[in-house]
Motif scaffolding. Structure first.
Motif, PDB file in Angstrom:
ATOM      1  N   LEU A 176       0.842  -1.181   0.000  1.00  0.00           N
ATOM      2  CA  LEU A 176       0.000   0.000   0.000  1.00  0.00           C
ATOM      3  C   LEU A 176       0.888   1.245   0.000  1.00  0.00           C
ATOM      4  O   LEU A 176       1.830   1.351   0.777  1.00  0.00           O
ATOM      5  N   LEU A 177       0.563   2.203  -0.851  1.00  0.00           N
ATOM      6  CA  LEU A 177       1.303   3.462  -0.901  1.00  0.00           C
ATOM      7  C   LEU A 177       0.537   4.569  -0.191  1.00  0.00           C
ATOM      8  O   LEU A 177       1.127   5.484   0.358  1.00  0.00           O
TER       9      LEU A 177
ATOM     10  N   SER B 268       9.461   1.611   3.500  1.00  0.00           N
ATOM     11  CA  SER B 268       9.112   0.429   4.289  1.00  0.00           C
ATOM     12  C   SER B 268      10.076   0.279   5.465  1.00  0.00           C
ATOM     13  O   SER B 268      11.157   0.864   5.492  1.00  0.00           O
ATOM     14  N   VAL B 269       9.660  -0.502   6.432  1.00  0.00           N
ATOM     15  CA  VAL B 269      10.429  -0.713   7.664  1.00  0.00           C
ATOM     16  C   VAL B 269      10.470  -2.213   7.928  1.00  0.00           C
ATOM     17  O   VAL B 269       9.518  -2.922   7.599  1.00  0.00           O
ATOM     18  N   THR B 270      11.545  -2.681   8.502  1.00  0.00           N
ATOM     19  CA  THR B 270      11.625  -4.100   8.839  1.00  0.00           C
ATOM     20  C   THR B 270      11.965  -4.278  10.312  1.00  0.00           C
ATOM     21  O   THR B 270      12.210  -3.306  11.030  1.00  0.00           O
TER      22      THR B 270
ATOM     23  N   LEU C 104      11.346   9.911   6.622  1.00  0.00           N
ATOM     24  CA  LEU C 104       9.894   9.851   6.781  1.00  0.00           C
ATOM     25  C   LEU C 104       9.407   8.498   6.269  1.00  0.00           C
ATOM     26  O   LEU C 104       9.685   8.103   5.139  1.00  0.00           O
ATOM     27  N   ILE C 105       8.687   7.781   7.126  1.00  0.00           N
ATOM     28  CA  ILE C 105       8.177   6.450   6.791  1.00  0.00           C
ATOM     29  C   ILE C 105       6.710   6.541   6.384  1.00  0.00           C
ATOM     30  O   ILE C 105       6.274   5.913   5.427  1.00  0.00           O
TER      31      ILE C 105
ATOM     32  N   ARG D 248      13.974   0.816  14.856  1.00  0.00           N
ATOM     33  CA  ARG D 248      13.145   1.628  15.751  1.00  0.00           C
ATOM     34  C   ARG D 248      12.548   2.786  14.960  1.00  0.00           C
ATOM     35  O   ARG D 248      13.256   3.443  14.195  1.00  0.00           O
ATOM     36  N   ILE D 249      11.257   3.048  15.183  1.00  0.00           N
ATOM     37  CA  ILE D 249      10.593   4.182  14.548  1.00  0.00           C
ATOM     38  C   ILE D 249      10.013   5.078  15.641  1.00  0.00           C
ATOM     39  O   ILE D 249       9.790   4.635  16.761  1.00  0.00           O
ATOM     40  N   THR D 250       9.803   6.339  15.288  1.00  0.00           N
ATOM     41  CA  THR D 250       9.259   7.310  16.229  1.00  0.00           C
ATOM     42  C   THR D 250       8.039   7.986  15.621  1.00  0.00           C
ATOM     43  O   THR D 250       8.085   8.439  14.486  1.00  0.00           O
TER      44      THR D 250
END
Lengths: 139, 139, 139, 139
Positions: free
Chosen positions: C61-62, D71-73, D104-105, D77-79
């Motif tokens: 998803l974008l 994307s994140v795996t 920016l995620i 760590r994200i904030t």
């Protein structure tokens, strides 16, 4: 003779982890759904309605022993067979077997209790003896 | 002496069910996180990196026995203490204790195995003996 | 004329939050399942198989815009109707409407892309133009 | 000047899908947690306590527009940075930005309302005007 209910689950992409197989807590979500589904198949009303009549808010899990035999991936359908293995005074043992066709995927025995909100302190939940009318519907 | 890792979890509104308490499969999500966290605290690289070196894609759960003692609601913090209870040839027993302050909330013993993708059929996962270098880091 | 697929969901106790209604991220889980279900109903193979042929690992998803109209609780069945609203070069807009009987519960437009693993760096995902054969199956 | 709260999330194996990246509904779980975290950081009590005083059971989502940028795996760590973008009479717009370091995620604007149980029918939730004392704490 005990009753047995069955519940089909279609495994989805989002149920699977980076290894490509079902992330196991999802099996517990489904067995929890199967636990309630068993009671509803037996003609017991949903907890939401029971809360208004006999005060029961659910059947939280006290203990369970679960064994995972084969993995499952998305696009596959599994079936959960659920029955009551034993009624005790304040708890009951509910047994789930998950199969994909003939293959056993997972089996679990859950110890659960019927709970109400404590009249003194509605934030607390308290186990009550298994209601006779509910037990009668399940046998 | 075995190592013990700890992991704090802040319980959120969305972790709780209509009875207002943590929906129990979330405890399993957190214990799964604690399982990996234990290895990373011991200096084992994430599976994503290990897949590229020794082929290990994770440590799926084979069996677990879990007991829930007290319920938890949102706005509370719990701590998961994780250690290895026993190393066997192809499996290991990982023990988790979840506490809120001094109160024991939940305890679980998980049986897990290190798995690789089957070289003949990458869709299949196959348990391998506990890698000696990983075990050494955890003791 | 675009195709439309439908997917039924039985809402469970564990999908609901302390307010007694579906915790909204579950709607997104179900719409994600409906997104893939749409392609499979159109005869597109699961991503797992496509990965081996044309390299496609999914349709992440974008962007999405979602509106929640009515709440839903457990014991209720909802139906997700899914179609393609628009095909663009590298993305497509997929529309979901969730109803309980006649009542509109939620509607969402998702912008998604077909992605492959970057040949230089398999950790990275890269959008590719919408494959013509997949699009043909969906129209 | 509006207040901003931040919430750190450690991304876990079980948050990720077969493509190895966070399954997007988890971002919505975290932003929902961040929404409540914002109010608690501003000194607003948890809904569980408010239910007993002013009857508010939560701030369900009415609408949101979300854009996923990177994307994140797991192991990252994200904030989440959360603020109020706009107060209206019966709704408010809450803005979340998720970053991994500088990257920016994901960004989202959520439209939410404060709700109480309908005194005539406790199964129904009803939006109420934004309570002035809550708004004052957030500015």
């Amino acid at each position: 003779m005990t009753k047995t209910s069955t519940l089909d689950i279609d495994v989805r992409f989002g149920h699977c982890d980076p290894a490509g197989i079902v992330f196991f807590p999802n099996f517990h979500r489904w067995m929890d759904a199967a636990s309630l589904h068993f009671f509803m198949q037996c003609g017991v009303p949903p907890w939401r309605e029971m809360t208004a009549t006999n005060g029961i808010v659910g059947t939280p899990l006290l203990e369970h022993h679960t064994r995972f035999v084969k993995s499952v991936t998305y696009g596959q359908r599994i079936t959960i067979s659920t029955s009551i293995q034993e009624w005790r005074n304040k708890v009951f043992l509910q047994r789930h077997e998950i199969r994909r066709g003939e293959d056993l995927i997972c089996e679990s025995v859950e110890t659960r209790a019927f709970v109400i909100r404590d009249p003194q302190d509605p934030q607390r939940l308290r186990a009550v003896p298994v209601p006779a009318d509910i037990r009668a519907k399940c046998e």
